[in-house]
Design a protein around this motif. Structure first.
Motif, PDB file in Angstrom:
ATOM      1  N   UNK A  43       7.291 -11.894 -15.529  1.00  0.00           N
ATOM      2  CA  UNK A  43       8.126 -11.592 -14.347  1.00  0.00           C
ATOM      3  C   UNK A  43       7.377 -11.055 -13.092  1.00  0.00           C
ATOM      4  N   UNK A  44       6.803 -11.745 -12.126  1.00  0.00           N
ATOM      5  CA  UNK A  44       6.401 -11.179 -10.868  1.00  0.00           C
ATOM      6  C   UNK A  44       7.204 -10.131 -10.297  1.00  0.00           C
ATOM      7  N   UNK A  45       6.679  -9.527  -9.151  1.00  0.00           N
ATOM      8  CA  UNK A  45       7.384  -8.639  -8.420  1.00  0.00           C
ATOM      9  C   UNK A  45       8.725  -9.212  -8.042  1.00  0.00           C
ATOM     10  N   UNK A  46       9.994  -8.628  -8.084  1.00  0.00           N
ATOM     11  CA  UNK A  46      11.195  -9.040  -7.859  1.00  0.00           C
ATOM     12  C   UNK A  46      11.328  -9.082  -6.276  1.00  0.00           C
ATOM     13  N   UNK A  47      10.545  -8.235  -5.532  1.00  0.00           N
ATOM     14  CA  UNK A  47      10.730  -8.032  -4.110  1.00  0.00           C
ATOM     15  C   UNK A  47       9.211  -8.354  -3.669  1.00  0.00           C
ATOM     16  N   UNK A  48       8.894  -8.876  -2.336  1.00  0.00           N
ATOM     17  CA  UNK A  48       7.471  -9.098  -1.942  1.00  0.00           C
ATOM     18  C   UNK A  48       6.745  -7.627  -1.806  1.00  0.00           C
ATOM     19  N   UNK A  49       5.581  -7.851  -2.392  1.00  0.00           N
ATOM     20  CA  UNK A  49       4.694  -6.760  -2.258  1.00  0.00           C
ATOM     21  C   UNK A  49       3.204  -7.038  -2.438  1.00  0.00           C
ATOM     22  N   UNK A  50       2.318  -6.278  -1.819  1.00  0.00           N
ATOM     23  CA  UNK A  50       0.803  -7.011  -1.948  1.00  0.00           C
ATOM     24  C   UNK A  50      -0.018  -5.785  -2.516  1.00  0.00           C
ATOM     25  N   UNK A  51      -1.275  -5.886  -2.771  1.00  0.00           N
ATOM     26  CA  UNK A  51      -2.182  -4.956  -3.304  1.00  0.00           C
ATOM     27  C   UNK A  51      -2.476  -3.855  -2.349  1.00  0.00           C
ATOM     28  N   UNK A  52      -2.465  -4.039  -1.304  1.00  0.00           N
ATOM     29  CA  UNK A  52      -2.910  -2.916  -0.013  1.00  0.00           C
ATOM     30  C   UNK A  52      -1.483  -2.150   0.002  1.00  0.00           C
ATOM     31  N   UNK A  53      -0.387  -2.586  -0.022  1.00  0.00           N
ATOM     32  CA  UNK A  53       0.720  -1.772  -0.148  1.00  0.00           C
ATOM     33  C   UNK A  53       0.471  -0.730  -1.211  1.00  0.00           C
ATOM     34  N   UNK A  54       0.264  -1.280  -2.588  1.00  0.00           N
ATOM     35  CA  UNK A  54       0.310  -0.497  -3.698  1.00  0.00           C
ATOM     36  C   UNK A  54      -0.702   0.543  -3.500  1.00  0.00           C
ATOM     37  N   UNK A  55      -2.052   0.256  -2.933  1.00  0.00           N
ATOM     38  CA  UNK A  55      -3.065   1.318  -2.838  1.00  0.00           C
ATOM     39  C   UNK A  55      -2.787   2.335  -1.794  1.00  0.00           C
ATOM     40  N   UNK A  56      -2.018   1.872  -0.989  1.00  0.00           N
ATOM     41  CA  UNK A  56      -1.503   2.685   0.186  1.00  0.00           C
ATOM     42  C   UNK A  56      -0.212   3.533   0.033  1.00  0.00           C
ATOM     43  N   UNK A  57       0.365   3.419  -1.175  1.00  0.00           N
ATOM     44  CA  UNK A  57       1.389   3.979  -1.797  1.00  0.00           C
ATOM     45  C   UNK A  57       2.756   3.498  -0.869  1.00  0.00           C
ATOM     46  N   UNK A  58       2.686   2.496  -0.250  1.00  0.00           N
ATOM     47  CA  UNK A  58       3.747   1.963   0.623  1.00  0.00           C
ATOM     48  C   UNK A  58       4.608   1.052  -0.297  1.00  0.00           C
ATOM     49  N   UNK A  59       4.967   1.229  -1.543  1.00  0.00           N
ATOM     50  CA  UNK A  59       5.959   0.375  -2.076  1.00  0.00           C
ATOM     51  C   UNK A  59       7.346   0.583  -2.183  1.00  0.00           C
ATOM     52  N   UNK A  60       7.926  -0.343  -1.665  1.00  0.00           N
ATOM     53  CA  UNK A  60       9.512   0.028  -1.722  1.00  0.00           C
ATOM     54  C   UNK A  60       9.874  -1.295  -2.652  1.00  0.00           C
ATOM     55  N   UNK A  61      10.154  -1.175  -3.926  1.00  0.00           N
ATOM     56  CA  UNK A  61      10.686  -2.592  -4.580  1.00  0.00           C
ATOM     57  C   UNK A  61      12.108  -2.466  -4.843  1.00  0.00           C
ATOM     58  N   UNK A  62      12.674  -3.805  -5.163  1.00  0.00           N
ATOM     59  CA  UNK A  62      14.087  -3.723  -5.603  1.00  0.00           C
ATOM     60  C   UNK A  62      14.054  -4.074  -6.998  1.00  0.00           C
ATOM     61  N   UNK A  63      14.998  -3.297  -7.790  1.00  0.00           N
ATOM     62  CA  UNK A  63      15.141  -3.327  -9.156  1.00  0.00           C
ATOM     63  C   UNK A  63      15.585  -4.668  -9.300  1.00  0.00           C
ATOM     64  N   UNK A  64      14.781  -5.601 -10.660  1.00  0.00           N
ATOM     65  CA  UNK A  64      15.294  -6.685 -11.032  1.00  0.00           C
ATOM     66  C   UNK A  64      16.515  -6.636 -12.195  1.00  0.00           C
ATOM     67  N   UNK A  65      16.570  -5.593 -12.821  1.00  0.00           N
ATOM     68  CA  UNK A  65      17.559  -5.107 -13.666  1.00  0.00           C
ATOM     69  C   UNK A  65      18.186  -3.682 -13.338  1.00  0.00           C
ATOM     70  N   UNK A  66      18.883  -3.633 -12.259  1.00  0.00           N
ATOM     71  CA  UNK A  66      19.490  -2.298 -11.741  1.00  0.00           C
ATOM     72  C   UNK A  66      20.138  -1.430 -12.655  1.00  0.00           C
ATOM     73  N   UNK A  67      20.873  -1.903 -13.618  1.00  0.00           N
ATOM     74  CA  UNK A  67      21.763  -1.260 -14.519  1.00  0.00           C
ATOM     75  C   UNK A  67      20.803  -0.561 -15.624  1.00  0.00           C
ATOM     76  N   UNK A  68      19.881  -1.545 -16.211  1.00  0.00           N
ATOM     77  CA  UNK A  68      18.855  -0.645 -16.875  1.00  0.00           C
ATOM     78  C   UNK A  68      17.886   0.228 -16.423  1.00  0.00           C
ATOM     79  N   UNK A  69      17.550  -0.321 -15.081  1.00  0.00           N
ATOM     80  CA  UNK A  69      16.643   0.815 -14.444  1.00  0.00           C
ATOM     81  C   UNK A  69      17.321   2.267 -14.236  1.00  0.00           C
ATOM     82  N   UNK A  70      18.432   2.040 -13.742  1.00  0.00           N
ATOM     83  CA  UNK A  70      19.336   3.198 -13.484  1.00  0.00           C
ATOM     84  C   UNK A  70      19.589   4.203 -14.517  1.00  0.00           C
ATOM     85  N   UNK A  71      19.670   3.325 -15.987  1.00  0.00           N
ATOM     86  CA  UNK A  71      19.840   4.079 -17.080  1.00  0.00           C
ATOM     87  C   UNK A  71      18.695   4.790 -17.499  1.00  0.00           C
TER      88      UNK A  71
END
Length: 204
Positions: free
Chosen positions: A76-104
């Protein structure tokens, strides 16, 4: 349960996360005594893979140990659009694919808040290995490659960073210079072709 699975995986990986020992010096004095990996970075990559994987896929999460890196692959790839430059620039704001599990997992202290996990992996890996992890992803896969600390790259970087005194006293300094050249020859003999790009980055 996932928390137990994470603990079991980390226990199995302990033998690969060990310290690189500088055998030319005492254990405490060795300047190149370094842990090969950040345990927290590896753990974060595994937690991310288990929490954010696509559970509709029958493919497993894979953790593979290579000679010079650990690779964690999640279906499963990223659930929301991101790119490598965002990761390297610490500008990643993703959306949880499995929000209940992630919250737990956040409540248990195993996972970070949204977008913080990848930043943690980047920062810890760069601190321990002197290099950033590599990320590869497409629609159906997300892969994190965490490099090990490499003393050869560290030695090259240290040699390149030293200031050279133009006024060399040959009688006094020649033994030191010869020692440095011998060490550099040893390093060059041990260099593998796949390390060339890492060496270029270390010397930049």
């Amino acid at each position: 349960p996932i928390p137990q699975l994470v603990r079991d995986l980390m226990n199995r990986l302990q033998m690969y996360l060990g310290m690189n020992i500088d055998r030319t010096q005492g254990l405490k004095e060795g300047i190149t005594n370094r842990w090969l990996y950040s345990e927290d970075a590896v753990k974060e990559a595994i937690v991310n893979a288990l929490v954010h994987r696509d559970y509709h896929s029958h493919e497993p999460v894979r953790v593979v140990v290579f000679e010079d890196h650990i690779e964690v692959t999640s279906p499963g790839g990223p659930y929301s659009p991101i790119d490598l430059e965002d990761i390297k620039g610490r500008k990643v704001y993703t959306v949880w694919r499995n929000p209940s599990l992630a919250w737990f997992m956040v409540q248990l202290g195993y996972a970070q808040n949204e977008g913080q996990g990848l930043k943690k992996i980047v920062d810890l890996t760069k601190h321990f290995a002197g290099r950033e992890p590599e990320f590869y992803f497409r629609r159906d896969i997300f892969d994190v490659s965490i490099p090990a600390y490499n003393p050869l790259l560290a030695d090259l970087k240290n040699i390149a960073a030293r200031e050279m005194d133009v006024n060399v006293d040959l009688m006094k300094d020649l033994p030191t210079i010869s020692g440095e050249l011998d060490r550099l020859k040893d390093i060059i003999r041990e260099i593998k072709p796949e390390w060339v790009e890492d060496i270029r980055e270390a010397l930049d």
